[in-house]
Design an enzyme around this catalytic site. Structure first.
Site, PDB file in Angstrom:
ATOM      1  CG  ASP A 209      -1.761   7.599   0.505  1.00 53.34           C
ATOM      2  OD1 ASP A 209      -0.806   8.329   0.200  1.00 53.34           O
ATOM      3  OD2 ASP A 209      -2.789   7.500  -0.187  1.00 53.34           O
TER       4      ASP A 209
ATOM      5  CG  ASP B 260      -1.677   1.240   1.416  1.00 51.10           C
ATOM      6  OD1 ASP B 260      -2.341   1.643   0.436  1.00 51.10           O
ATOM      7  OD2 ASP B 260      -1.635   1.843   2.516  1.00 51.10           O
TER       8      ASP B 260
END
Ligand code: BG6
Ligand code: MG
Length: 219
Positions: free
Chosen positions: A11, A9
């Site tokens: 952020d 991922d």
């Protein structure tokens, strides 16, 4: 467990733009007179921009039309992009570049799986674009996490079976997405409370020992 690829991922995992998201939503909510705090922000992790607007508006004192919601999303994104202008490789948490380089040396394929439409811009600013074999992001998908679409797309672009992928996530929605996609998942930060995760890690440096312990990479 035989891991051939790690899907990160963006952020809150590769970089703490999760705090920039918080500041942008907070600014917009303060201007609109809508209550907003860290607890609400945690619910926005991994969720698409428009879906976030609906969560943020749960505390609003009036109803907003669909057009107003779109304007709110654009306004928040403008505030967020202002914050991103100062982003650089200096903002990378310790251990990120070393971990990516070591995994590549060990022939593990690397991907980004993010709900963000700003992912390509952020990766470029951080000097990370060329570190990944593929990027799947908010521009490529119709359904954001907890739907597994973005991770399945990353796996298919890599040509790796889902059950040979390990996802690294800071969002409960992202952990659920990886689980529903039939992938292994390591939770980091806020997602560690999520019982669907196979591993909980405090920081990215803990990733390599996990892959060594299960025999996916040599010591
Ligand atoms: C995710 C964030 O990575 O991207 C969410 O965790 C955010 O909080 C989502 O809403 C969409 O981001 P963007 O940059 O397209 O508004
Ligand atoms: Mg995240």
């Amino acid at each position: 467990m035989d891991i051939e690829a790690v899907i990160f991922d963006l952020d809150g995992v590769l970089v703490h733009t999760d705090h920039h998201h918080y500041l942008a939503w907070k600014r917009m909510c303060d201007e609109e007179g809508i209550p907003f705090d860290e607890a609400i922000n945690d619910r926005l992790r991994g969720i698409s921009r428009m879906a976030c607007v609906n969560i943020v508006l749960e505390k609003a004192s009036r109803r907003y039309s669909q057009q107003e919601k779109m304007h709110l999303a654009e306004r928040k994104n403008g505030y967020y992009k202002e914050k991103l202008q100062s982003l650089s490789a200096a903002d990378l948490p310790s251990g990120i570049v070393e971990t990516l380089d070591t995994l590549r040396e060990k022939r593990i394929k690397l991907a980004v799986g993010s709900s963000s439409k700003n992912a390509p811009y952020i990766l470029e600013r951080l000097g990370l674009s060329r570190k990944f074999d593929v990027v799947a992001d908010g521009n490529d998908i119709c359904r954001s996490k907890p739907d597994p679409e973005v991770f399945l797309l990353a796996a298919s672009k890599l040509g790796v079976r889902p059950d040979r992928c390990l996802v690294i996530e800071d969002a409960a929605a992202g952990v659920e997405a990886a689980f529903r996609g039939g992938m292994w998942v390591a939770a980091i930060g806020e997602a560690c409370v999520c019982d669907m995760a196979d591993y909980q890690i405090g920081q990215i440096e803990e990733l390599l020992p996990i892959l060594q312990a299960n025999g996916s990479v040599a010591h």
